[in-house]
Design a protein around this motif. Sequence first.
Motif, PDB file in Angstrom:
ATOM      1  N   LEU A 286      14.667  39.731   6.355  1.00 31.33           N
ATOM      2  CA  LEU A 286      14.250  38.577   5.765  1.00 31.33           C
ATOM      3  C   LEU A 286      13.912  37.587   6.991  1.00 31.33           C
ATOM      4  O   LEU A 286      12.931  36.675   6.677  1.00 31.33           O
ATOM      5  CB  LEU A 286      15.488  37.742   5.005  1.00 31.33           C
ATOM      6  N   ALA A 287      14.689  37.598   8.136  1.00 25.87           N
ATOM      7  CA  ALA A 287      14.315  36.571   9.232  1.00 25.87           C
ATOM      8  C   ALA A 287      12.787  36.933   9.641  1.00 25.87           C
ATOM      9  O   ALA A 287      11.950  36.315   9.852  1.00 25.87           O
ATOM     10  CB  ALA A 287      15.317  36.857  10.397  1.00 25.87           C
ATOM     11  N   LYS A 288      12.370  38.312   9.823  1.00 27.66           N
ATOM     12  CA  LYS A 288      11.152  38.708  10.115  1.00 27.66           C
ATOM     13  C   LYS A 288      10.012  37.972   9.030  1.00 27.66           C
ATOM     14  O   LYS A 288       9.125  37.479   9.340  1.00 27.66           O
ATOM     15  CB  LYS A 288      11.180  40.222  10.008  1.00 27.66           C
ATOM     16  N   MET A 289      10.369  38.210   7.712  1.00 26.32           N
ATOM     17  CA  MET A 289       9.359  37.805   6.467  1.00 26.32           C
ATOM     18  C   MET A 289       9.414  36.184   6.926  1.00 26.32           C
ATOM     19  O   MET A 289       8.255  35.727   6.703  1.00 26.32           O
ATOM     20  CB  MET A 289       9.938  37.957   5.547  1.00 26.32           C
ATOM     21  N   ILE A 290      10.404  35.290   7.163  1.00 24.48           N
ATOM     22  CA  ILE A 290      10.458  34.030   7.392  1.00 24.48           C
ATOM     23  C   ILE A 290       9.580  33.638   8.443  1.00 24.48           C
ATOM     24  O   ILE A 290       8.609  32.771   8.545  1.00 24.48           O
ATOM     25  CB  ILE A 290      11.737  33.479   7.552  1.00 24.48           C
ATOM     26  N   VAL A 291       9.746  34.582   9.572  1.00 22.42           N
ATOM     27  CA  VAL A 291       8.872  34.084  10.796  1.00 22.42           C
ATOM     28  C   VAL A 291       7.466  34.403  10.710  1.00 22.42           C
ATOM     29  O   VAL A 291       6.788  33.602  10.786  1.00 22.42           O
ATOM     30  CB  VAL A 291       9.418  35.029  12.188  1.00 22.42           C
ATOM     31  N   LYS A 292       7.009  35.457   9.893  1.00 21.25           N
ATOM     32  CA  LYS A 292       5.907  35.789   9.738  1.00 21.25           C
ATOM     33  C   LYS A 292       5.043  34.720   8.954  1.00 21.25           C
ATOM     34  O   LYS A 292       3.869  34.334   9.197  1.00 21.25           O
ATOM     35  CB  LYS A 292       5.691  37.184   8.813  1.00 21.25           C
ATOM     36  N   GLU A 293       5.473  34.532   7.848  1.00 19.44           N
ATOM     37  CA  GLU A 293       5.167  33.254   6.962  1.00 19.44           C
ATOM     38  C   GLU A 293       4.896  32.152   7.714  1.00 19.44           C
ATOM     39  O   GLU A 293       3.806  31.398   7.497  1.00 19.44           O
ATOM     40  CB  GLU A 293       5.936  33.009   5.678  1.00 19.44           C
ATOM     41  N   TRP A 294       5.846  31.582   8.444  1.00 15.71           N
ATOM     42  CA  TRP A 294       5.632  30.390   9.176  1.00 15.71           C
ATOM     43  C   TRP A 294       4.561  30.290  10.398  1.00 15.71           C
ATOM     44  O   TRP A 294       3.805  29.617  10.497  1.00 15.71           O
ATOM     45  CB  TRP A 294       7.166  30.080   9.920  1.00 15.71           C
ATOM     46  N   LEU A 295       4.608  31.494  11.121  1.00 15.60           N
ATOM     47  CA  LEU A 295       3.385  31.887  12.036  1.00 15.60           C
ATOM     48  C   LEU A 295       2.217  31.847  11.571  1.00 15.60           C
ATOM     49  O   LEU A 295       1.212  31.268  12.062  1.00 15.60           O
ATOM     50  CB  LEU A 295       3.693  32.901  12.963  1.00 15.60           C
ATOM     51  N   ASP A 296       1.964  32.427  10.173  1.00 12.36           N
ATOM     52  CA  ASP A 296       0.828  32.746   9.718  1.00 12.36           C
ATOM     53  C   ASP A 296       0.171  31.500   8.999  1.00 12.36           C
ATOM     54  O   ASP A 296      -1.119  31.189   8.660  1.00 12.36           O
ATOM     55  CB  ASP A 296       0.751  33.778   8.403  1.00 12.36           C
ATOM     56  N   ALA A 297       0.940  30.453   8.729  1.00 14.01           N
ATOM     57  CA  ALA A 297       0.649  29.211   7.996  1.00 14.01           C
ATOM     58  C   ALA A 297      -0.017  28.362   8.970  1.00 14.01           C
ATOM     59  O   ALA A 297       0.222  28.333  10.095  1.00 14.01           O
ATOM     60  CB  ALA A 297       1.851  28.737   7.406  1.00 14.01           C
ATOM     61  N   GLU A 298      -1.012  27.464   8.441  1.00 13.47           N
ATOM     62  CA  GLU A 298      -1.779  26.453   9.296  1.00 13.47           C
ATOM     63  C   GLU A 298      -1.383  25.253   8.672  1.00 13.47           C
ATOM     64  O   GLU A 298      -1.455  24.956   7.556  1.00 13.47           O
ATOM     65  CB  GLU A 298      -3.042  26.636   9.546  1.00 13.47           C
ATOM     66  N   TYR A 299      -1.454  24.235   9.842  1.00 10.09           N
ATOM     67  CA  TYR A 299      -0.967  22.527   9.246  1.00 10.09           C
ATOM     68  C   TYR A 299      -2.585  22.299   8.342  1.00 10.09           C
ATOM     69  O   TYR A 299      -3.398  22.561   8.989  1.00 10.09           O
ATOM     70  CB  TYR A 299      -0.973  21.944  10.402  1.00 10.09           C
ATOM     71  N   GLU A 300      -2.134  21.755   7.375  1.00 14.68           N
ATOM     72  CA  GLU A 300      -3.621  21.318   6.263  1.00 14.68           C
ATOM     73  C   GLU A 300      -3.971  19.805   6.727  1.00 14.68           C
ATOM     74  O   GLU A 300      -5.057  19.652   6.414  1.00 14.68           O
ATOM     75  CB  GLU A 300      -2.970  21.488   4.786  1.00 14.68           C
ATOM     76  N   GLY A 301      -3.283  19.212   7.351  1.00 14.86           N
ATOM     77  CA  GLY A 301      -3.715  17.769   7.638  1.00 14.86           C
ATOM     78  C   GLY A 301      -3.866  17.303   6.439  1.00 14.86           C
ATOM     79  O   GLY A 301      -2.945  17.100   5.400  1.00 14.86           O
ATOM     80  N   GLY A 302      -4.915  16.191   6.258  1.00 14.43           N
ATOM     81  CA  GLY A 302      -5.490  15.747   5.049  1.00 14.43           C
ATOM     82  C   GLY A 302      -4.381  14.731   4.472  1.00 14.43           C
ATOM     83  O   GLY A 302      -4.142  13.821   5.180  1.00 14.43           O
ATOM     84  N   ARG A 303      -3.922  14.977   3.323  1.00 13.21           N
ATOM     85  CA  ARG A 303      -3.411  14.175   2.540  1.00 13.21           C
ATOM     86  C   ARG A 303      -1.650  13.969   3.304  1.00 13.21           C
ATOM     87  O   ARG A 303      -1.029  13.026   3.039  1.00 13.21           O
ATOM     88  CB  ARG A 303      -3.054  14.464   1.271  1.00 13.21           C
ATOM     89  N   HIS A 304      -1.424  15.055   4.023  1.00 16.05           N
ATOM     90  CA  HIS A 304      -0.143  15.193   4.889  1.00 16.05           C
ATOM     91  C   HIS A 304      -0.377  14.483   6.038  1.00 16.05           C
ATOM     92  O   HIS A 304       0.750  14.048   6.473  1.00 16.05           O
ATOM     93  CB  HIS A 304       0.287  16.488   4.929  1.00 16.05           C
ATOM     94  N   GLU A 305      -1.281  14.066   6.554  1.00 17.42           N
ATOM     95  CA  GLU A 305      -1.166  13.443   7.880  1.00 17.42           C
ATOM     96  C   GLU A 305      -0.715  11.992   8.026  1.00 17.42           C
ATOM     97  O   GLU A 305       0.157  11.970   8.920  1.00 17.42           O
ATOM     98  CB  GLU A 305      -2.839  13.384   8.392  1.00 17.42           C
ATOM     99  N   ASN A 306      -0.951  11.343   7.138  1.00 24.69           N
ATOM    100  CA  ASN A 306      -0.179  10.079   7.193  1.00 24.69           C
ATOM    101  C   ASN A 306       1.256  10.091   7.151  1.00 24.69           C
ATOM    102  O   ASN A 306       1.975   9.433   7.835  1.00 24.69           O
ATOM    103  CB  ASN A 306      -0.550   9.312   5.809  1.00 24.69           C
ATOM    104  N   ARG A 307       1.883  11.205   6.463  1.00 19.74           N
ATOM    105  CA  ARG A 307       3.554  11.367   6.396  1.00 19.74           C
ATOM    106  C   ARG A 307       3.723  11.674   7.681  1.00 19.74           C
ATOM    107  O   ARG A 307       4.940  11.332   8.047  1.00 19.74           O
ATOM    108  CB  ARG A 307       3.725  12.243   5.360  1.00 19.74           C
ATOM    109  N   VAL A 308       3.163  12.630   8.635  1.00 19.58           N
ATOM    110  CA  VAL A 308       3.744  13.304   9.687  1.00 19.58           C
ATOM    111  C   VAL A 308       3.414  12.148  10.751  1.00 19.58           C
ATOM    112  O   VAL A 308       4.418  11.942  11.529  1.00 19.58           O
ATOM    113  CB  VAL A 308       2.832  14.428  10.092  1.00 19.58           C
ATOM    114  N   ASN A 309       2.615  11.174  10.378  1.00 17.33           N
ATOM    115  CA  ASN A 309       2.278  10.165  11.554  1.00 17.33           C
ATOM    116  C   ASN A 309       3.394   9.149  11.082  1.00 17.33           C
ATOM    117  O   ASN A 309       3.933   8.534  12.157  1.00 17.33           O
ATOM    118  CB  ASN A 309       1.076   9.571  11.175  1.00 17.33           C
ATOM    119  N   MET A 310       4.028   8.900   9.923  1.00 14.58           N
ATOM    120  CA  MET A 310       5.084   8.038   9.604  1.00 14.58           C
ATOM    121  C   MET A 310       6.296   8.541  10.251  1.00 14.58           C
ATOM    122  O   MET A 310       6.837   7.847  10.990  1.00 14.58           O
ATOM    123  CB  MET A 310       5.074   7.908   8.223  1.00 14.58           C
TER     124      MET A 310
END
Length: 148
Positions: free
Chosen positions: A115-139
Motif C-alpha cells: 500500500l505504501a508503494k501504491m501511495i508513493v506511485k500515485e503521489w509521484l505521478d500526480a502533477e500540480y494543477e495550479g489554476g483555481r488551486h493557486e490562490n489557496r496555495v499562495n494563501m
Amino acid sequence: MKIAIGSDHVGYELKPAIIDYLEELGHEVNDFGPYTTERTDYPIFSKKVAENVANHNFDLGILICGTGVGISIAANKVEGIRAVVCSEPYSAKLSREHNNTNILAFGSRVIGTELAKMIVKEWLDAEYEGGRHENRVNMISEIEKNKR
C-alpha cells in the motif's frame, strides 16, 4: 527526480523497501536516517528532509514514522514545506494536484509495504494543477510568512 527520505526508528524497517521502489522507478534517493532501529526522535529526521526540500536540494521528500502524523507536523514547521500524511493513494494524488505537496508522510504501523508503494506511485505521478488551486496555495504561503 531527486528524493530525500527519512524516518524514525519505527519507520526504519519500511524505509528500505520504499528506497528500493523509488530507485526502481528511476529516482535518485538520499536517506537522511536513521540507520538503525535504535530509539530516536522523528523531528530530527523530519527537519533534515524538510530543510533539504525547502532549499531545493531535493525535488520532493518522503517521511515515515509510526502513523506519519508527528513526522509530517514537524516537517510543516519548515517554511516552504507542504507535507501531507496519507494512508491511501487518492488523497496522496489530490494533495499533489490541489495543494502542491512536496513531502509525503505515512505510518509504518498504519499501512503495509505494498500500500505504501501504491501511495508513493500515485503521489509521484500526480502533477500540480495550479489554476483555481493557486490562490489557496499562495494563501498558505502567506500564513507561513506572517507566523513570526
